[in-house]
Scaffold this active site. Structure first.
Site, short mmCIF file in Angstrom:
data_model
loop_
_atom_site.label_atom_id
_atom_site.label_comp_id
_atom_site.label_asym_id
_atom_site.label_seq_id
_atom_site.Cartn_x
_atom_site.Cartn_y
_atom_site.Cartn_z
N GLN A 84 0.82 -1.21 0.00
CA GLN A 84 0.00 0.00 0.00
C GLN A 84 0.86 1.27 0.00
O GLN A 84 2.04 1.23 0.30
CB GLN A 84 -0.94 0.00 1.21
CG GLN A 84 -0.26 -0.30 2.54
CD GLN A 84 -1.14 -1.01 3.56
OE1 GLN A 84 -2.36 -1.02 3.43
NE2 GLN A 84 -0.54 -1.60 4.57
N GLU B 203 -0.03 -8.76 11.42
CA GLU B 203 -0.11 -7.60 10.52
C GLU B 203 0.50 -7.99 9.17
O GLU B 203 1.57 -8.58 9.10
CB GLU B 203 0.63 -6.42 11.17
CG GLU B 203 1.04 -5.28 10.25
CD GLU B 203 -0.13 -4.55 9.59
OE1 GLU B 203 -1.02 -4.08 10.30
OE2 GLU B 203 -0.10 -4.44 8.34
N GLY C 255 -3.62 -11.83 7.64
CA GLY C 255 -4.47 -12.27 8.74
C GLY C 255 -5.44 -13.36 8.34
O GLY C 255 -5.73 -14.27 9.13
N ASP D 14 -8.56 -5.27 13.70
CA ASP D 14 -8.21 -3.84 13.64
C ASP D 14 -7.69 -3.58 12.23
O ASP D 14 -6.50 -3.35 12.01
CB ASP D 14 -7.14 -3.57 14.70
CG ASP D 14 -6.80 -2.10 14.80
OD1 ASP D 14 -7.43 -1.27 14.10
OD2 ASP D 14 -5.88 -1.77 15.57
N PRO E 232 -6.19 -4.76 0.60
CA PRO E 232 -5.82 -5.96 1.36
C PRO E 232 -6.74 -6.25 2.54
O PRO E 232 -6.80 -7.37 3.03
CB PRO E 232 -4.39 -5.66 1.85
CG PRO E 232 -4.19 -4.21 1.69
CD PRO E 232 -5.11 -3.75 0.61
#
Ligand code: SAM
Length: 284
Positions: free
Chosen positions: A30, A104, A137, A154, A161
């Protein structure tokens, strides 16, 4: 002074003045921008969408972490999906949990957050109870054999993504990892702009976990100022325990909260996100 315009919705946008650009890059996954704004302090942007600011991130992080953990009351193992800034991890570790696993996707978000937003994680990554895994994840929950009392999603919004983290198959995989009496919490965007999305997420969660209920957090950074979060578990009552129970559990919390309190916990579920679109209006 330059400005940054967030374009998340088709018919509405918010503009921030940019005092200083501190970082701009493309990671494997990103675009990242970190800038300074006179009101919000440092601002983290991923793919053109504001993730957090120094000034008000505590409201989001406290609500997404303490609501499920306080509702559970005895969580030992917690899974955080996303959350590379470490803010949710910091709040989770205020509870006497044995382990908090953070999964993450983007290692650069962790590194940049530690560099530009050290106060957000405030040492949480170095806590011996924290385990950080850099991985998708969705793949992690599909493949791990570990189980958890609380799972916190979160994530970024359901674009790019983060999209798969809102799917039914992802929720089903989370259900398999959840121990009895387990609770899940996640963010579901701004209900004023995305009322349909919130309804769909709640229905999906209810079908998977048994009960799901939205709760609101006032976060000025997010367009319209009201962020919807959702808690899911075996029953609605388990998500919003009586005040006496919450107060007892709150006393045992290590470290202070600035926004979360037992009163806020119960009130957040009472504030109904009643933002139906006007008849004939188009999507925002
Ligand atoms: N607290 C902020 C908020 O309100 O949106 C920030 C959330 S945190 C920065 C979102 C993180 O989710 C990002 O760092 C992103 O890289 C991560 N993420 C997105 N998709 C993911 C996936 N499939 N697996 C794991 N992490 C993911």
């Amino acid at each position: 002074m330059k400005s940054f315009q967030e374009k998340l919705y088709q018919h509405h946008a918010q503009i921030f003045t940019v005092e200083t650009v501190l970082h701009q890059s493309r990671t494997e996954f990103q675009d990242v921008l970190v800038f300074e704004n006179p009101i919000f302090g440092r601002v983290l942007v991923l793919d053109g969408i504001i993730q957090l600011t120094e000034r008000d991130n505590h409201i989001y992080h406290e609500m997404i972490a303490h609501v499920p953990l306080m509702a559970h009351g005895q969580a030992q193992r917690v899974l955080i999906i996303g959350g590379g800034d470490g803010g949710t991890l910091k709040e989770v570790l205020k509870h006497p949990v044995h382990q908090a696993v953070l999964v993450e996707l983007d290692k650069d978000v962790i590194a940049l957050s530690r560099r530009f937003f050290p106060g957000v994680s405030d040492g949480a990554f170095d806590d011996p109870r924290a385990e950080v895994i850099v991985r998708d994840g969705a793949r992690y929950v599909a493949e791990t054999g570990q189980t958890f009392d609380v799972i916190i999603i979160d994530s970024t919004d359901p674009i790019g993504p983060g999209e798969q983290l809102f799917s039914e198959s992802f929720y089903r995989d989370c259900r398999k990892l959840l121990r009895p009496r387990g609770i899940v919490a996640l963010q579901s965007g701004a209900p004023f702009f995305q009322p349909g999305e919130l309804q769909a997420v709640c229905a999906r969660l209810e079908a998977t976990f048994g009960a799901a209920r939205p709760f609101l957090a006032p976060v000025p950074t997010y367009a319209a100022g009201m962020l919807a979060l959702v808690a899911a578990g075996e029953s609605l009552a388990a998500l919003r325990p009586p005040m006496k129970t919450l107060r007892q559990r709150f006393k045992a919390l290590r470290g202070k909260t600035r926004y979360y309190s037992p009163e806020v916990h119960r009130a957040a579920f009472t504030l109904a996100p009643s933002f139906a679109p006007l008849p004939g209006s188009r999507t925002p």
